[in-house]
Write an enzyme that holds these catalytic residues in place. Structure first.
Site, mmCIF file in Angstrom:
data_model
loop_
_atom_site.group_PDB
_atom_site.id
_atom_site.type_symbol
_atom_site.label_atom_id
_atom_site.label_comp_id
_atom_site.label_asym_id
_atom_site.label_seq_id
_atom_site.Cartn_x
_atom_site.Cartn_y
_atom_site.Cartn_z
ATOM 1 C CD1 TRP A 207 5.320 -2.295 75.134
ATOM 2 C CD2 TRP A 207 4.922 -0.138 74.734
ATOM 3 N NE1 TRP A 207 5.239 -2.142 73.776
ATOM 4 C CE2 TRP A 207 4.990 -0.822 73.500
ATOM 5 C CE3 TRP A 207 4.677 1.224 74.724
ATOM 6 C CZ2 TRP A 207 4.833 -0.188 72.280
ATOM 7 C CZ3 TRP A 207 4.513 1.868 73.503
ATOM 8 C CH2 TRP A 207 4.592 1.171 72.302
ATOM 9 C CB THR B 193 19.995 14.399 64.015
ATOM 10 O OG1 THR B 193 20.509 13.533 62.987
ATOM 11 C CG2 THR B 193 18.717 15.050 63.531
ATOM 12 C CE LYS C 291 8.052 -2.841 71.844
ATOM 13 N NZ LYS C 291 8.077 -2.989 70.379
ATOM 14 C CD GLU D 97 14.754 15.673 64.106
ATOM 15 O OE1 GLU D 97 15.257 14.604 63.708
ATOM 16 O OE2 GLU D 97 14.879 16.101 65.279
#
Length: 542
Positions: A445, A187, A440, A331
């Site tokens: 959100w 990654t 937030k 992944e």
């Protein structure tokens, strides 16, 4: 239990190149060199040279299970390493040269690479790395004898073309368990050390089959595909494998990824399918606009890595090009979803199509998805609820390389992607944010991705990032950090007004900052961690 009476043959990467040679041997592979020259050969040529390279690797001491590193652009020699290394039972570790030096040191040592093959353009980098890489016993410069340096600090430096040319093309690919490790990718490491994802032959071949389907890349022997997505990261989205599986013409762009160079390849090689991150296509569209050009052969672009602004979809459509969004991760090998419409969407015309194209797509066969709340409880797939996105499937990571199973996976086998998303009844998924990037404000959100996509529709904006910044009253409030297109102007007030009527008023950002460029990771993703650090002491207007 009674088993079926079918042949039990392992799914191996070597079977892909064998198939391409036998049934698509005259299919072209076109590769742009570092000097701009075009190199052409066929799948039969690639298969022959791959067998020569396999013999050479065994001859210099590479054994099954060994990790062999590559540090190279999208070019024909890199393609050969994909098949030769994995084909002999070793592990092809594609090294991302865009990482920081200390990250490259870490991943090469962590993988325990014993051999490292590199492009001539990375000679200086290889010499810088060498003192910190004690496990590397052989360096291979991926070039000809004429390109070999007269003087170098690399011990046991070999010439790729000498190795290939001095070995026989007679080689029988070994048979082994399809679950054998085939390749390794790390990654990009935005936080902490990069983590290794170890793929198997089985997962790679299944991924190549599924990603070839009509509702995915729609690859066939009639395709001419240009993977601008780098082969040094996430296996070039699997295209080096799926192109061989289908016998597609393959066009490799080398290290020239600017709009003019990509346009030239598309036009001259009759590319009808291309894949890459949004920045590539923004540059291509800008080149076309500046020079009053049209994209003639191109019929489809697959875009992934970050969300696609609606304006890009519209501009591609004006050229007669269908845009499909791909969602994936290192992944997930990496393809998880594709934004292909269904038959029923035809009746809705262009508006229905655009709505689908604005999503990150629905799962490919083999990939399961769900969203869960903070307690891990599944949420409804109604297109309204949003939660943490989890996936599982035969080409999804079960645990990171050399690490114990951790919080990245649930007890019942789901992988936590780190994305916050919505899912509708048909499986279409829309990323609303990364878990670490969601804003937030006042206990609610706000989607940074939606704020970015809206502002990208403004004609003056080249790139935009939404960041949550600490606020004395609302916990966080959104700030837009933007890059203007060359020669364009826009004011803070004008850009804030651009949101009017498009989102809830309380979502509207509180400020806009103008910068020359935004920070990106080695794979082209916005580094919002750096932006948040820069804005830690931000002074709010008034």
């Amino acid at each position: 239990m009674q088993y079926g009476q079918m042949m039990d043959q392992p799914l191996l990467i070597s079977s892909l190149i064998k198939h391409a040679e036998q049934y698509h041997g005259d299919g072209e592979i076109v590769s742009r060199q570092n000097d701009g020259a075009i190199f052409r050969y066929t799948w039969a040529d690639a298969a022959r040279r791959t067998r020569q390279l396999a013999n050479a690797l065994l001859d210099i001491g590479v054994s099954p299970g060994d990790c062999v590193g590559t540090m190279a652009w999208n070019a024909y020699r890199h393609l050969e390493t994909y098949y030769a290394i994995s084909g002999i039972g070793a592990i092809c570790h594609t090294v991302n040269h865009r990482l920081f030096i200390d990250q490259i040191d870490y991943i090469v040592n962590h993988a325990e690479d014993r051999v490292l093959l590199f492009d001539i353009s990375f000679l200086t980098l290889a010499e810088q790395l060498a003192p910190a890489l004690p496990n590397i016993h052989t360096w291979i410069l991926m070039g000809s004898r004429e390109q070999m340096p007269v003087d170098t600090r690399l011990n046991n430096l070999l010439c790729y073309e000498d190795l290939v040319g001095s070995h026989s093309d007679r080689f029988e690919w070994p048979q082994f368990d399809e679950r054998t490790a085939s390749s390794l990718c790390y990654t990009s490491g935005t936080t902490g050390h990069p983590k290794g994802v170890l793929y198997s032959h089985r997962s790679t071949v299944l991924h190549a089959l599924a990603s070839s389907l009509p509702d995915a890349f729609d690859l066939s022997a009639q395709s001419c595909v240009l993977p601008v997505v780098p082969m040094f990261h996430v296996n070039g989205w699997g295209i080096p494998y799926s192109a061989a599986l289908n016998g597609a013409k393959l066009v490799l762009p080398g290290n020239r990824l600017d709009g003019a160079s990509i346009y030239q390849l598309i036009e001259e090689e009759e590319v009808n399918l291309a894949a890459g991150v949004p920045t590539v296509w923004l540059n291509l569209l800008q080149h076309c606009e500046n020079n009053r050009l049209r994209l003639h052969p191109l019929r489809r672009v697959v875009v992934g890595g970050s969300a696609v602004p609606d304006s890009m979809t519209e501009h591609m459509s004006e050229h007669g090009v269908e845009l499909r969004q791909l969602w994936g991760m290192t992944e997930v090998s990496p393809c998880g979803t594709m934004s292909t419409p269904k038959f029923k969407h035809r009746s809705g015309g262009v508006p229905a199509l655009r709505k689908i194209q604005a999503t990150q797509g629905r799962p490919l066969f083999g990939v399961e998805m769900r969203i869960v709340d903070g307690a891990g409880q599944p949420l409804p797939h109604d297109g309204v609820a949003f939660g943490n996105l989890q996936v599982r499937g035969p080409w999804v990571l079960s645990q990171y390389f050399k690490r114990e199973r951790d919080a990245s996976h649930t007890d019942d086998g789901w992988f936590n992607t780190g994305d916050v998303a919505k899912l509708d009844a048909d499986g279409y998924m829309r990323i609303t944010d990364r878990t670490k990037d969601v804003i937030k404000s006042g206990g609610e959100w706000i989607s940074s991705i939606e704020l970015e996509n809206i502002l990208m529709g403004h004609p003056a904006i080249a790139e935009a990032a939404a960041v949550g910044v600490s606020h004395p009253k609302w916990d966080e409030r959104p700030v837009m950090v933007v890059v203007l297109k060359p020669g364009m102007r826009a004011s803070r007030e004008e850009l804030l007004q651009f949101y009017e009527g498009k989102i809830a008023k309380w979502w509207t950002p509180d400020d806009v900052l103008f910068v020359e460029e935004l920070p990106h990771t080695a794979t082209g993703k916005l580094q919002k961690v750096k932006l948040r650090e820069r804005l830690r002491d931000h002074q709010w207007p008034g």
